[in-house]
Design a protein around this motif. Structure first.
Motif, short mmCIF file in Angstrom:
data_model
loop_
_atom_site.label_atom_id
_atom_site.label_comp_id
_atom_site.label_asym_id
_atom_site.label_seq_id
_atom_site.Cartn_x
_atom_site.Cartn_y
_atom_site.Cartn_z
N ALA A 199 4.57 5.98 -9.99
CA ALA A 199 5.31 4.99 -9.21
C ALA A 199 6.48 4.44 -10.02
O ALA A 199 7.60 4.32 -9.51
CB ALA A 199 4.37 3.86 -8.78
N GLU A 213 10.70 5.02 -9.42
CA GLU A 213 11.66 3.92 -9.28
C GLU A 213 12.77 4.01 -10.31
O GLU A 213 13.95 3.80 -10.00
CB GLU A 213 10.93 2.59 -9.39
CG GLU A 213 10.01 2.29 -8.21
CD GLU A 213 9.39 0.90 -8.29
OE1 GLU A 213 9.39 0.31 -9.39
OE2 GLU A 213 8.91 0.42 -7.25
N PRO A 237 4.16 8.43 -0.96
CA PRO A 237 4.63 7.04 -1.00
C PRO A 237 4.11 6.29 -2.23
O PRO A 237 2.90 6.22 -2.47
CB PRO A 237 4.04 6.42 0.28
CG PRO A 237 3.60 7.58 1.12
CD PRO A 237 3.27 8.68 0.19
N ASP A 278 4.26 3.11 -2.60
CA ASP A 278 3.65 1.85 -2.19
C ASP A 278 2.12 1.95 -2.16
O ASP A 278 1.41 1.00 -2.52
CB ASP A 278 4.17 1.41 -0.82
CG ASP A 278 5.61 0.92 -0.88
OD1 ASP A 278 6.12 0.72 -2.00
OD2 ASP A 278 6.22 0.76 0.19
N TYR A 279 1.62 3.10 -1.74
CA TYR A 279 0.16 3.28 -1.72
C TYR A 279 -0.41 3.33 -3.13
O TYR A 279 -1.54 2.91 -3.38
CB TYR A 279 -0.20 4.53 -0.93
CG TYR A 279 -0.22 4.29 0.56
CD1 TYR A 279 -1.35 3.78 1.19
CD2 TYR A 279 0.91 4.53 1.34
CE1 TYR A 279 -1.36 3.54 2.55
CE2 TYR A 279 0.90 4.29 2.70
CZ TYR A 279 -0.23 3.78 3.30
OH TYR A 279 -0.23 3.53 4.65
N LYS A 280 0.37 3.86 -4.06
CA LYS A 280 -0.10 3.89 -5.44
C LYS A 280 -0.27 2.46 -5.97
O LYS A 280 -1.29 2.13 -6.58
CB LYS A 280 0.87 4.68 -6.31
CG LYS A 280 1.00 6.15 -5.90
CD LYS A 280 1.94 6.89 -6.81
CE LYS A 280 2.20 8.30 -6.31
NZ LYS A 280 0.99 9.13 -6.23
N TYR A 281 0.73 1.63 -5.74
CA TYR A 281 0.62 0.23 -6.17
C TYR A 281 -0.55 -0.46 -5.46
O TYR A 281 -1.28 -1.26 -6.06
CB TYR A 281 1.92 -0.51 -5.88
CG TYR A 281 3.06 -0.16 -6.81
CD1 TYR A 281 2.88 -0.12 -8.18
CD2 TYR A 281 4.34 0.11 -6.31
CE1 TYR A 281 3.92 0.19 -9.03
CE2 TYR A 281 5.39 0.43 -7.16
CZ TYR A 281 5.18 0.46 -8.52
OH TYR A 281 6.22 0.77 -9.37
N ALA A 282 -0.73 -0.16 -4.19
CA ALA A 282 -1.82 -0.78 -3.42
C ALA A 282 -3.18 -0.38 -3.98
O ALA A 282 -4.09 -1.22 -4.10
CB ALA A 282 -1.71 -0.40 -1.95
#
Length: 388
Positions: free
Chosen positions: A321, A325, A364, A366-370
């Motif tokens: 992630a 970025e 995605p 975002d799913y990794k952070y989630a």
């Protein structure tokens, strides 16, 4: 057999060969198949670095794979991505392949033959909503995002069998009924030529029960994601490298900088601040990559406990992630650093952003952070699939 240091030295030598042609390959896209670049990869000896020693390979692990991939991606991330699926298939074969299948395919890989992938599809609810089928030993289906398939010796194709179970078939690229197209039209990672592969009444004999690979705690997905992480880190490093070169050789100071008494772009304090910040973040991404590789090295490829599987997956998720970025940021920030002239098409500096943007949406973040937060805050383990 290659050692870690020898593999890294080979990767540097190969990168030096690949880098001069990266801009032209980016411009050519799917109109010119990069045979020479891929032949150099195939003949380098790097394709077999992760084959276990018990199967005749050097048995090198994630640390070597991550560093080799990062080095190649800094030279040309599209070429570095071509064997990403190949290395996943090596891992799958090592854990789940029968001895005859491993013997045949690993011998080919050690001889410089690459495995392409046919895993994703279009037209369904998602890329793994498969319509490809194997019935009575015959394969039929259409795949897309088939990175490496066009120029490979083998293609690993996911399909559902007669009972609806997920299997993985290894098909010779040259088999009758196999057609791989060049309909790859994207803004970045253009030389991967990951277009459409069609399989029409293709007999198959080498089949693995692919569903079982993800029914137990495993590191297959984490190791595949580690390669993607290394590609992003390589793109970020390449953008920083080219920004530095441009600033030192070509960039002019802005009129504001001149009025403030700074007679070169490299003396501008705002340029220095931005460059230093970006360099720190790129190095952080490289450090997270190295840390994730070391974690997977500790855990190993064989059976893992649920806790170890979660640790490996989430460590790689954090690195992937962040690297995604930073690669996108570096590809954009270099223009802020280097000024208007750096946007001239002759430099092709926009390829870094295009490559990062295209590759970073592979899955995605975002799913990794989630998943990281869910585990840290609520002890919820990450899902047991290949996208984390």
């Amino acid at each position: 057999m290659l050692t870690h240091d020898q593999a890294v030295t080979t990767a540097h030598r190969l990168a030096a060969e690949l880098e001069p042609g990266a801009i032209q390959r980016d411009r050519d896209g799917a109109t010119v198949i990069p045979h020479d670049a891929l032949s150099a990869v195939d003949s380098s000896g790097l394709l077999g670095i992760t084959i276990p020693a018990a199967d005749g390979g050097p048995g090198l692990g994630p640390r070597t794979l991550a560093e080799v991939t990062r080095i190649l991606a800094a030279a040309d991330p599209a070429i570095a991505q071509v064997p990403q699926g190949h290395f996943l298939m090596i891992d799958i074969l090592a854990v789940h392949g029968s001895p005859p299948v491993r013997k045949a395919l690993f011998a080919d890989v050690l001889a410089g033959k690459r495995i392409g992938n046919g895993l994703a599809e279009r037209g369904g609810k998602h890329a793994q909503d498969l319509r490809t089928r194997i019935t009575d030993g015959v394969l039929n289906g259409v795949k897309y995002y088939t990175t490496g398939a066009l120029t490979s010796a083998w293609i690993a194709v996911s399909a559902l069998n007669e009972t609806g179970r997920l299997v993985l078939a290894f098909v010779p690229r040259s088999a009758p009924g196999v057609t791989v197209g060049t309909d790859w039209d994207v803004i970045g990672q253009r030389a991967t030529i990951s277009g459409t592969a069609t399989f029409r009444d293709v007999p198959v004999s080498s089949v693995i029960d692919y569903a079982s690979a993800y029914e137990v705690p495993q590191q297959l997905g984490a190791r595949a994601q580690l390669v993607h992480t290394a590609i992003e880190a390589g793109i970020a490093g390449a953008a920083l490298r080219d920004a530095r070169a441009y600033l030192r050789s070509t960039a002019r100071p802005s009129s504001e900088a001149i009025r403030a008494g700074h007679d070169s772009a490299t003396a501008d304090p705002h340029v220095r601040h931005r460059y230093g910040r970006l360099a720190s973040r790129v190095r952080a991404a490289e450090a997270l990559l190295a840390s994730a590789a070391a974690t997977l090295e500790e855990i190993g490829l064989g059976p893992a406990s649920p806790a170890e599987a979660a640790r490996g997956s989430l460590t790689v998720a954090a690195a992937k992630a962040f690297a995604s970025e930073i690669a996108v940021e570096a590809g954009s920030e270099l223009f802020t650093l280097c000024g208007t002239s750096s946007a001239a098409a002759t430099w092709d500096l926009d390829r870094h952003w295009r490559n990062a943007r295209t590759h970073s949406i592979h899955d995605p973040i975002d799913y990794k952070y989630a998943h990281i937060a869910a585990y840290d805050l609520s002890d919820v383990p990450p899902p047991n699939h290949g996208q984390i």
